[in-house]
Design a protein around this motif. Structure first.
Motif, PDB file in Angstrom:
ATOM      1  N   ASP A  68       6.429  -1.912  -0.221  1.00 17.15           N
ATOM      2  CA  ASP A  68       5.239  -1.181   0.233  1.00 17.15           C
ATOM      3  C   ASP A  68       3.972  -1.841  -0.304  1.00 17.15           C
ATOM      4  O   ASP A  68       2.965  -1.938   0.402  1.00 17.15           O
ATOM      5  CB  ASP A  68       5.294   0.277  -0.228  1.00 17.15           C
ATOM      6  N   ILE A  69       4.026  -2.292  -1.539  1.00 15.21           N
ATOM      7  CA  ILE A  69       2.877  -2.984  -2.143  1.00 15.21           C
ATOM      8  C   ILE A  69       2.643  -4.316  -1.438  1.00 15.21           C
ATOM      9  O   ILE A  69       1.515  -4.652  -1.078  1.00 15.21           O
ATOM     10  CB  ILE A  69       3.097  -3.189  -3.654  1.00 15.21           C
ATOM     11  N   PHE A  70       3.713  -5.081  -1.230  1.00 17.91           N
ATOM     12  CA  PHE A  70       3.578  -6.373  -0.552  1.00 17.91           C
ATOM     13  C   PHE A  70       2.992  -6.205   0.846  1.00 17.91           C
ATOM     14  O   PHE A  70       2.055  -6.903   1.226  1.00 17.91           O
ATOM     15  CB  PHE A  70       4.937  -7.084  -0.455  1.00 17.91           C
ATOM     16  N   GLN A  71       3.543  -5.275   1.596  1.00 22.08           N
ATOM     17  CA  GLN A  71       3.084  -5.069   2.976  1.00 22.08           C
ATOM     18  C   GLN A  71       1.622  -4.640   3.001  1.00 22.08           C
ATOM     19  O   GLN A  71       0.835  -5.155   3.800  1.00 22.08           O
ATOM     20  CB  GLN A  71       3.963  -4.031   3.663  1.00 22.08           C
ATOM     21  N   ALA A  72       1.264  -3.713   2.127  1.00 19.32           N
ATOM     22  CA  ALA A  72      -0.121  -3.235   2.093  1.00 19.32           C
ATOM     23  C   ALA A  72      -1.082  -4.349   1.678  1.00 19.32           C
ATOM     24  O   ALA A  72      -2.191  -4.453   2.206  1.00 19.32           O
ATOM     25  CB  ALA A  72      -0.238  -2.033   1.161  1.00 19.32           C
ATOM     26  N   SER A  73      -0.681  -5.198   0.743  1.00 18.27           N
ATOM     27  CA  SER A  73      -1.564  -6.296   0.316  1.00 18.27           C
ATOM     28  C   SER A  73      -1.787  -7.278   1.463  1.00 18.27           C
ATOM     29  O   SER A  73      -2.880  -7.824   1.617  1.00 18.27           O
ATOM     30  CB  SER A  73      -1.005  -7.022  -0.908  1.00 18.27           C
ATOM     31  N   ASN A  74      -0.767  -7.494   2.265  1.00 17.15           N
ATOM     32  CA  ASN A  74      -0.899  -8.401   3.405  1.00 17.15           C
ATOM     33  C   ASN A  74      -1.788  -7.831   4.506  1.00 17.15           C
ATOM     34  O   ASN A  74      -2.216  -8.562   5.399  1.00 17.15           O
ATOM     35  CB  ASN A  74       0.484  -8.770   3.946  1.00 17.15           C
ATOM     36  N   HIS A  75      -2.075  -6.515   4.422  1.00 15.81           N
ATOM     37  CA  HIS A  75      -2.992  -5.871   5.356  1.00 15.81           C
ATOM     38  C   HIS A  75      -4.349  -5.604   4.715  1.00 15.81           C
ATOM     39  O   HIS A  75      -5.169  -4.877   5.281  1.00 15.81           O
ATOM     40  CB  HIS A  75      -2.385  -4.573   5.898  1.00 15.81           C
ATOM     41  N   GLY A  76      -4.584  -6.138   3.516  1.00 20.14           N
ATOM     42  CA  GLY A  76      -5.889  -6.028   2.877  1.00 20.14           C
ATOM     43  C   GLY A  76      -6.151  -4.741   2.118  1.00 20.14           C
ATOM     44  O   GLY A  76      -7.296  -4.457   1.764  1.00 20.14           O
ATOM     45  N   ASP A  77      -5.133  -3.943   1.852  1.00 21.46           N
ATOM     46  CA  ASP A  77      -5.296  -2.702   1.103  1.00 21.46           C
ATOM     47  C   ASP A  77      -5.857  -3.008  -0.287  1.00 21.46           C
ATOM     48  O   ASP A  77      -5.335  -3.872  -0.999  1.00 21.46           O
ATOM     49  CB  ASP A  77      -3.944  -2.002   0.979  1.00 21.46           C
ATOM     50  N   ILE A  78      -6.911  -2.308  -0.692  1.00 20.48           N
ATOM     51  CA  ILE A  78      -7.609  -2.604  -1.946  1.00 20.48           C
ATOM     52  C   ILE A  78      -6.697  -2.448  -3.157  1.00 20.48           C
ATOM     53  O   ILE A  78      -6.642  -3.329  -4.024  1.00 20.48           O
ATOM     54  CB  ILE A  78      -8.865  -1.724  -2.098  1.00 20.48           C
ATOM     55  N   LEU A  79      -5.988  -1.335  -3.261  1.00 21.44           N
ATOM     56  CA  LEU A  79      -5.118  -1.119  -4.412  1.00 21.44           C
ATOM     57  C   LEU A  79      -3.988  -2.137  -4.439  1.00 21.44           C
ATOM     58  O   LEU A  79      -3.700  -2.735  -5.489  1.00 21.44           O
ATOM     59  CB  LEU A  79      -4.545   0.304  -4.408  1.00 21.44           C
ATOM     60  N   ALA A  80      -3.355  -2.359  -3.317  1.00 22.78           N
ATOM     61  CA  ALA A  80      -2.242  -3.310  -3.258  1.00 22.78           C
ATOM     62  C   ALA A  80      -2.715  -4.720  -3.624  1.00 22.78           C
ATOM     63  O   ALA A  80      -2.042  -5.429  -4.381  1.00 22.78           O
ATOM     64  CB  ALA A  80      -1.616  -3.310  -1.870  1.00 22.78           C
ATOM     65  N   CYS A  81      -3.863  -5.121  -3.137  1.00 24.46           N
ATOM     66  CA  CYS A  81      -4.403  -6.439  -3.471  1.00 24.46           C
ATOM     67  C   CYS A  81      -4.709  -6.533  -4.957  1.00 24.46           C
ATOM     68  O   CYS A  81      -4.492  -7.581  -5.582  1.00 24.46           O
ATOM     69  CB  CYS A  81      -5.649  -6.741  -2.639  1.00 24.46           C
ATOM     70  N   SER A  82      -5.179  -5.438  -5.533  1.00 21.79           N
ATOM     71  CA  SER A  82      -5.459  -5.415  -6.965  1.00 21.79           C
ATOM     72  C   SER A  82      -4.177  -5.617  -7.779  1.00 21.79           C
ATOM     73  O   SER A  82      -4.156  -6.365  -8.759  1.00 21.79           O
ATOM     74  CB  SER A  82      -6.119  -4.087  -7.342  1.00 21.79           C
ATOM     75  N   VAL A  83      -3.107  -4.968  -7.373  1.00 21.81           N
ATOM     76  CA  VAL A  83      -1.819  -5.116  -8.055  1.00 21.81           C
ATOM     77  C   VAL A  83      -1.325  -6.557  -7.922  1.00 21.81           C
ATOM     78  O   VAL A  83      -0.898  -7.175  -8.904  1.00 21.81           O
ATOM     79  CB  VAL A  83      -0.776  -4.117  -7.501  1.00 21.81           C
TER      80      VAL A  83
END
Length: 173
Positions: A68-83
């Motif tokens: 979920d973190i990986f997928q969200a970071s690949n979509h530019g999610d702020i929290l996921a990118c921070s992690v």
């Protein structure tokens, strides 16, 4: 090595200031800094500040997954990118040292990081490249393993085949 510790890169200390103790007894080991548990805790700690994060859509604490973190970071999610920004910092420190020691052409990620995606690779490449000695040398390719869950079986089979050919007198004439 003499103590059978050669290649134990997970126990290279990348953050001696970290509070969590590794199973080896040290603090700040590479494997602790990039562990699934740590990433999930970071995401969960950000839930209150970023309740609308893509990470949490349809998830509660018990169902949150690293994917979920990986997928969200690949979509530019702020929290996921921070992690992912945090974890790539520790990867960059550890891998930069390994690059200087071994000078590899390629580093291949397997296991849980094989599905991390473009944001992870791009961010990690930038952080590794920022180290002076490395940016003056050749680029090291970062890639994901194309082997799936069967990678352990394939590695074991390759080892058995190699041992067979190395230990049998097949080449005597």
């Amino acid at each position: 090595g003499v103590h059978y510790l050669a290649g134990e890169i997970g126990h290279i200390v990348v953050n001696p200031e970290d509070e969590e103790t590794c199973r080896c007894g040290n603090k700040g080991c590479f494997q602790v800094m990039v562990a699934r548990k740590r990433l999930l805790e970071m995401a969960e700690n950000g839930r209150q500040e970023y309740p609308d994060s893509q990470i949490f859509q349809g998830k509660n604490t018990n169902t949150l997954r690293i994917e979920d973190i990986f997928q969200a970071s690949n979509h530019g999610d702020i929290l996921a990118c921070s992690v992912i920004d945090d974890v790539t910092t520790w990867f960059a420190i550890g891998l930069s040292s390994l690059i200087l020691v071994h000078d590899p052409e390629i580093i291949i990620f397997h296991g849980m990081y094989a599905g991390a995606g473009d944001y992870f690779l791009r961010t990690l490449q930038e952080k590794i490249h920022a180290h002076d000695l490395i940016k003056n040398g050749k680029d090291v390719e970062l890639a994901f393993s194309s082997f799936g869950k069967e990678r352990g079986v394939l590695g074991g089979a390759a080892y058995v085949v190699a041992e067979y050919f190395n230990t049998h007198d097949l080449y005597k004439t």
